[in-house]
Design an enzyme around this catalytic site. Sequence first.
Site, PDB file in Angstrom:
ATOM      1  N   ASN A 155       0.955  -1.134   0.119  1.00  0.00           N
ATOM      2  CA  ASN A 155       0.047   0.124   0.022  1.00  0.00           C
ATOM      3  C   ASN A 155       0.946   1.154   0.143  1.00  0.00           C
ATOM      4  OD1 ASN A 155      -1.786   2.018   0.621  1.00  0.00           O
ATOM      5  ND2 ASN A 155      -2.291   1.322   2.671  1.00  0.00           N
TER       6      ASN A 155
ATOM      7  N   LYS B 197       0.278   4.269  -0.396  1.00  0.00           N
ATOM      8  CA  LYS B 197      -0.590   5.501   0.239  1.00  0.00           C
ATOM      9  C   LYS B 197      -0.479   6.595  -0.707  1.00  0.00           C
ATOM     10  CE  LYS B 197      -0.104   3.263   4.865  1.00  0.00           C
ATOM     11  NZ  LYS B 197      -0.085   3.358   6.040  1.00  0.00           N
TER      12      LYS B 197
ATOM     13  N   HIS C 193      -9.412   1.108   4.992  1.00  0.00           N
ATOM     14  CA  HIS C 193      -8.167   1.189   5.712  1.00  0.00           C
ATOM     15  C   HIS C 193      -8.392   2.391   6.917  1.00  0.00           C
ATOM     16  CE1 HIS C 193      -3.934   2.535   6.337  1.00  0.00           C
ATOM     17  NE2 HIS C 193      -3.729   1.467   5.782  1.00  0.00           N
TER      18      HIS C 193
ATOM     19  N   GLY D 216       2.578   2.290  10.634  1.00  0.00           N
ATOM     20  CA  GLY D 216       3.320   3.610  10.318  1.00  0.00           C
ATOM     21  C   GLY D 216       4.016   4.025  11.748  1.00  0.00           C
TER      22      GLY D 216
ATOM     23  N   SER E  55       3.514  -1.894  10.487  1.00  0.00           N
ATOM     24  CA  SER E  55       5.089  -1.778  10.889  1.00  0.00           C
ATOM     25  C   SER E  55       5.512  -3.127  10.397  1.00  0.00           C
ATOM     26  CB  SER E  55       5.275  -1.528  11.896  1.00  0.00           C
ATOM     27  OG  SER E  55       4.882  -0.148  12.206  1.00  0.00           O
TER      28      SER E  55
END
Length: 252
Positions: A12, A14, A96, A175, A215
Amino acid sequence: MSEQRHFFVGGNWKMNGTYASIDEILKFLNGDNLDPKTEIVVAPPSLYLSYVRGKLNKNISVAAQNAYKVEKGAFTGDISPTQIKDVGGDWVILGHSERRHVFKEPNELIGEKVGHALSAGLKLIPCIGEKLEEREANKTEEVCFCQMKAIAENVKDINDWKRIVIAYEPVWAIGTGKVATPQQAQEAHHSVRQWISKNVSPDVAKCVRIIYGGSVTAGNCRELAQQPDVDGFLVGGASLKSEFVDIINARK
Ligand code: PGA
């Protein structure tokens, strides 16, 4: 670790990437050292979906990061499943945590998006996961089950579950560099699978892939990938770097 559930790794991206940096990502994705046993999907920003589809090897599928709940119309700034398919996307990520918490998308809307994306013929990665305060209040199951219910209610045909990969992504791990332990991931995946068994069907529970996100790195993916109910990963930050290849190869 299940033999019958094909290992799945999604990237992903983003809101990251420009032509120049995407070309660098394409270099390692188009390399020849990816485990052929892993199903791979990458989700570029929708602006670049068509470009990435054109340049990427065909063994890797392309996803959008979101889609609206109708085919077309006056919805400024949004995109539809029909448009995603039109530019070569096969998949869409829905619900998400950044959509849920930054853009305040409620469970009900995510459910409607699931229903429409399925009817439009896309494959789906719906995301679920609890916030830190919810985990600390022992509400992980309650939150995940409620999110699952909103998704499952909109899967009208049992065969449509074959087009769904559930991503369990605890919000506190996204993240942050704080990955769930393999035990925490296994426990959550197992209880989501049990929920599916009870509320959808035991067969669907056996076959549906539940992937972990939050992560994931080259350093922690192998142990996570050994857990019996972890069928792959949804990777954010590390999917922009060449270590994504190690994550794809976590079971090699
Ligand atoms: P992260 O993001 O790997 O950067 O934590 C995961 C995700 O949001 O899908």
